[in-house]
Design a protein around this motif. Sequence first.
Motif, PDB file in Angstrom:
ATOM      1  N   MET A   1      95.578  44.463  30.640  1.00  0.00           N
ATOM      2  CA  MET A   1      94.787  45.454  31.371  1.00  0.00           C
ATOM      3  C   MET A   1      93.757  46.114  30.470  1.00  0.00           C
ATOM      4  O   MET A   1      94.102  46.656  29.413  1.00  0.00           O
ATOM      5  CB  MET A   1      95.714  46.543  31.940  1.00  0.00           C
TER       6      MET A   1
ATOM      7  N   ALA B   1      91.672  49.174  30.782  1.00  0.00           N
ATOM      8  CA  ALA B   1      91.496  50.360  31.643  1.00  0.00           C
ATOM      9  C   ALA B   1      90.391  51.255  31.083  1.00  0.00           C
ATOM     10  O   ALA B   1      89.215  50.996  31.319  1.00  0.00           O
ATOM     11  CB  ALA B   1      92.838  51.082  31.773  1.00  0.00           C
TER      12      ALA B   1
ATOM     13  N   ALA C   1      94.330  57.183  35.074  1.00  0.00           N
ATOM     14  CA  ALA C   1      93.736  56.098  34.278  1.00  0.00           C
ATOM     15  C   ALA C   1      94.387  54.743  34.547  1.00  0.00           C
ATOM     16  O   ALA C   1      94.400  53.872  33.669  1.00  0.00           O
ATOM     17  CB  ALA C   1      93.731  56.432  32.786  1.00  0.00           C
ATOM     18  N   TYR C   2      94.937  54.566  35.738  1.00  0.00           N
ATOM     19  CA  TYR C   2      95.388  53.235  36.153  1.00  0.00           C
ATOM     20  C   TYR C   2      94.236  52.525  36.862  1.00  0.00           C
ATOM     21  O   TYR C   2      93.414  53.162  37.531  1.00  0.00           O
ATOM     22  CB  TYR C   2      96.602  53.326  37.092  1.00  0.00           C
ATOM     23  N   ILE C   3      94.211  51.201  36.718  1.00  0.00           N
ATOM     24  CA  ILE C   3      93.146  50.426  37.347  1.00  0.00           C
ATOM     25  C   ILE C   3      93.410  50.317  38.846  1.00  0.00           C
ATOM     26  O   ILE C   3      94.550  50.081  39.277  1.00  0.00           O
ATOM     27  CB  ILE C   3      93.037  49.023  36.702  1.00  0.00           C
TER      28      ILE C   3
ATOM     29  N   GLY D   1      99.335  47.805  38.730  1.00  0.00           N
ATOM     30  CA  GLY D   1     100.360  48.737  38.242  1.00  0.00           C
ATOM     31  C   GLY D   1     100.446  48.694  36.730  1.00  0.00           C
ATOM     32  O   GLY D   1      99.480  48.344  36.050  1.00  0.00           O
ATOM     33  N   ASP D   2     101.606  49.044  36.208  1.00  0.00           N
ATOM     34  CA  ASP D   2     101.807  49.042  34.759  1.00  0.00           C
ATOM     35  C   ASP D   2     102.238  47.638  34.322  1.00  0.00           C
ATOM     36  O   ASP D   2     103.356  47.204  34.628  1.00  0.00           O
ATOM     37  CB  ASP D   2     102.869  50.082  34.379  1.00  0.00           C
ATOM     38  N   ALA D   3     101.340  46.949  33.649  1.00  0.00           N
ATOM     39  CA  ALA D   3     101.604  45.544  33.306  1.00  0.00           C
ATOM     40  C   ALA D   3     102.834  45.420  32.406  1.00  0.00           C
ATOM     41  O   ALA D   3     103.652  44.511  32.591  1.00  0.00           O
ATOM     42  CB  ALA D   3     100.375  44.933  32.631  1.00  0.00           C
TER      43      ALA D   3
HETATM   44  N1  URA Z   1      97.705  49.805  31.763  1.00  0.00           N
HETATM   45  C1  URA Z   1      98.365  49.178  32.763  1.00  0.00           C
HETATM   46  O1  URA Z   1      99.382  48.529  32.529  1.00  0.00           O
HETATM   47  N2  URA Z   1      97.883  49.257  34.016  1.00  0.00           N
HETATM   48  C2  URA Z   1      96.760  49.962  34.321  1.00  0.00           C
HETATM   49  O2  URA Z   1      96.359  50.004  35.479  1.00  0.00           O
HETATM   50  C3  URA Z   1      96.087  50.611  33.267  1.00  0.00           C
HETATM   51  C4  URA Z   1      96.575  50.522  31.997  1.00  0.00           C
END
Ligand code: URA
Length: 213
Positions: free
Chosen positions: A137, A139, A196-198, A203-205
């Motif tokens: 990601m 971001a 600050a998530y895309i 989600g959170d990779a």
């Molecule tokens: N890191 C992530 O894993 N997901 C995001 O959307 C932004 C940063």
Amino acid sequence: MPHVSNRVTLIDHPMVQHKLAIMRSVHTGTKQFRELVRELALFEGYEATRDFPLEDIDVETPICETVCKRIAGRKVAIIPILRAGLGMVDGMLELIPSARVGHLGMYRDEVTHEPHPYYAKFPADIDQRICLIVDPMLATGGSAVDAIQSLRAEGVRDIRLLVLVAAPEGIEAVLASDPDVRIFTCAIDEGLNEAAYIVPGLGDAGDRIFGTK
Ligand code: URA
């Protein structure tokens, strides 16, 4: 392959888009998500190494002698940004088995969203290698900018950043921070939310690769 700019390559192959759609779904579980990160890293690696020079090599086939091509001795280091970047390492190593792997540990402050480096370990001859930074990601771009600066401080000349999903803000930050780095991504999303998530993102990779929360 579309070049969004001469330093940004968007890998929008149908198979890539298909696999990315599965990854984006909240219903996709850890096992499949992890497999898809590995596969997309491999596809992306193909594009990021497309300009590697070739040299002639004599080959004896079962039929006759012929001249073939091989990669002309470019040394590569894969640099995952911990932790999510680890998910892309196996796919990259399938493509470039002789690559060295350096690690860069960075955590993101939950409040400021600033990256904080806590670990760095690189191959001794890192300055002689093409460095492929991997992180699913992109971001805000904070971690990537920090990673690029760390590698420049080591004397690395050829740096390529491989991400799976990028926000325009992150692309802009990375391009503004360094005159030469090139970015490869499978998607350019709408932008970032207040955390600050895309968006729409996936989600959170890191959590989705490792099954954490
Ligand atoms: N890191 C992530 O894993 N997901 C995001 O959307 C932004 C940063």
